[in-house]
Design an enzyme around this catalytic site. Structure first.
Site, short mmCIF file in Angstrom:
data_model
loop_
_atom_site.label_atom_id
_atom_site.label_comp_id
_atom_site.label_asym_id
_atom_site.label_seq_id
_atom_site.Cartn_x
_atom_site.Cartn_y
_atom_site.Cartn_z
CG ASN A 11 -9.91 11.62 2.26
OD1 ASN A 11 -9.18 11.52 1.49
ND2 ASN A 11 -10.02 12.79 3.01
CG ASN A 72 -19.06 18.81 6.26
OD1 ASN A 72 -19.03 19.13 5.01
ND2 ASN A 72 -19.50 19.68 7.35
CD GLU A 274 -12.39 20.86 5.82
OE1 GLU A 274 -11.99 21.25 4.85
OE2 GLU A 274 -11.95 19.75 6.60
#
Length: 295
Positions: A11, A72, A274
Site C-alpha cells: 500500500n 485485512n 475499518e
C-alpha cells in the site's frame, strides 16, 4: 537451488512519511534467501483483496506491506483460495495493533529477517457475515474513535487516547439493545460497547495479557460493556477498563467460538479499524487455523 515465489502487496499510501530504503533492504534480504519476488502496488481500496485472490495462489508466500487495513484486505483475498499460501506482514501503517500483539517489528529489515528464519504459525480468522477480519470486530461506543481519534493523539496517548476520545462521547453514549447468543449462552441486554478480538490490544482501548490470547485456539476474546444505570456504575466500568480488570465491575468477558447478534437499531461496527455498516443480524464465526503466518 529451488526458488520460492513471493508476492509483496504494497500500500503506497501507508507510512508515507517513512523512508522507503528499509523496504528495499528487506526485499534484498528476501531475494538473498532464495525468493523470486513480485511487487504489486495497490491502486485503491479493495485492490489488495482482489490481487491476493487473483494471484496469491501462484505464490509460496504473500506479504502485506502497509497498516492493519492492508493486512485485512490481503487476508480477505487469501481466504478465497484453497489451498492458501503462507502469509507475511511488514507493518508500515500508523496503526499496527495486530503487529504489536504478534511482536512483529515495524522495521522492515527486522521483520523480514524474522520471516526468513521464522516458524509458520497457524492463525484464526474471523468472519463477520460475509466479511473477514483478523483481530477485532467491535460495535457501539469507542468504535467510532478508532477511526476518528487523530493520529497524533493515538501516538502520544495510546491506550488513554481511546478512553479519552470515548469519554468525549459520554454525553452521546447510548445503549444498544441487542439479542446476543454466544456459544449457546444468551446474553441479551443493553450494551454501550462490544468486541470480539484475537489480539492483545483493541485499538488501544483494551489490553489483554498475552497468556489470555491464543491466536489459533478457535476462540475469540469477547468483551461487553453493559449500560450502567447510575453514575457510580459508570465510574466503576471506566475504572475497570483503565485498570484492565475485565472480569470485574459488571463487565462481561468470555472466550467464544461464534456468536449471533440481532438488533433493530442502527449499530455501527468496526472491523480491524475499518467501518462496517449496521446489519440487523450479524453472525461472527472463528475459522480456526484458517491461515498460516510466517513469524
Amino acid at each position: 537451488m529451488t526458488h520460492k515465489r513471493l508476492l509483496l502487496i504494497v500500500n503506497p499510501r501507508a507510512g508515507r512519511s517513512k523512508s522507503r530504503s528499509p523496504l528495499f533492504d528487506a526485499i534484498a534480504l528476501f531475494s538473498e534467501a532464495g525468493y523470486l519476488i513480485s511487487v504489486h502496488k495497490t491502486a485503491g481500496p479493495g485492490d489488495a483483496t482482489e490481487t491476493a485472490a487473483r494471484e496469491g495462489g501462484s505464490y509460496d508466500l504473500v506479504v502485506a506491506v502497509g497498516g492493519d487495513g492492508t493486512l485485512n484486505e490481503v487476508i480477505a483475498g487469501l481466504m478465497r483460495l484453497n489451498p492458501r499460501p503462507l502469509l507475511g506482514y511488514l507493518p508500515q501503517g500508523s496503526t499496527n495493533d495486530f503487529a504489536a500483539s504478534l511482536h512483529i517489528s515495524d522495521h522492515p529489515v527486522t521483520a523480514a529477517v524474522s520471516m526468513i528464519r521464522g516458524t509458520p504459525k497457524a492463525l484464526d480468522i474471523g468472519s463477520w457475515n460475509e466479511r473477514d477480519f483478523v483481530y477485532v470486530a467491535s460495535f457501539g461506543a469507542f468504535t467510532k474513535s478508532s477511526y476518528t481519534a487523530s493520529q497524533s493523539a493515538k501516538n502520544a496517548l495510546g491506550h488513554f487516547a481511546y478512553i479519552l476520545e470515548g469519554m468525549k462521547d459520554l454525553n452521546t453514549l447510548r445503549p444498544y439493545k441487542i439479542r446476543l447468543n454466544a456459544d449457546g449462552q444468551t446474553l441479551d441486554g443493553e450494551y454501550l460497547f462490544g468486541a470480539v478480538c484475537n489480539s492483545t490490544s483493541i485499538g488501544g482501548l483494551m489490553k489483554l495479557s498475552p497468556e489470555r490470547v491464543v491466536l489459533d485456539d478457535g476462540k475469540f476474546e469477547m468483551l461487553l460493556i453493559p449500560n450502567p444505570k447510575t453514575p457510580a456504575e459508570l465510574q466503576n466500568l471506566v475504572l475497570a477498563l483503565l485498570n484492565q480488570q475485565y472480569d470485574s465491575q459488571g463487565l462481561i468477558f468470555r472466550h467464544v467460538a461464534s456468536l449471533r447478534l440481532e438488533t433493530e437499531e442502527d449499530l455501527p461496527w468496526s472491523l480491524d479499524g475499518e467501518y462496517a455498516p449496521s446489519a440487523p443480524v450479524v453472525n461472527i464465526v472463528n475459522h480456526q487455523g484458517a491461515l498460516t503466518m510466517l513469524l
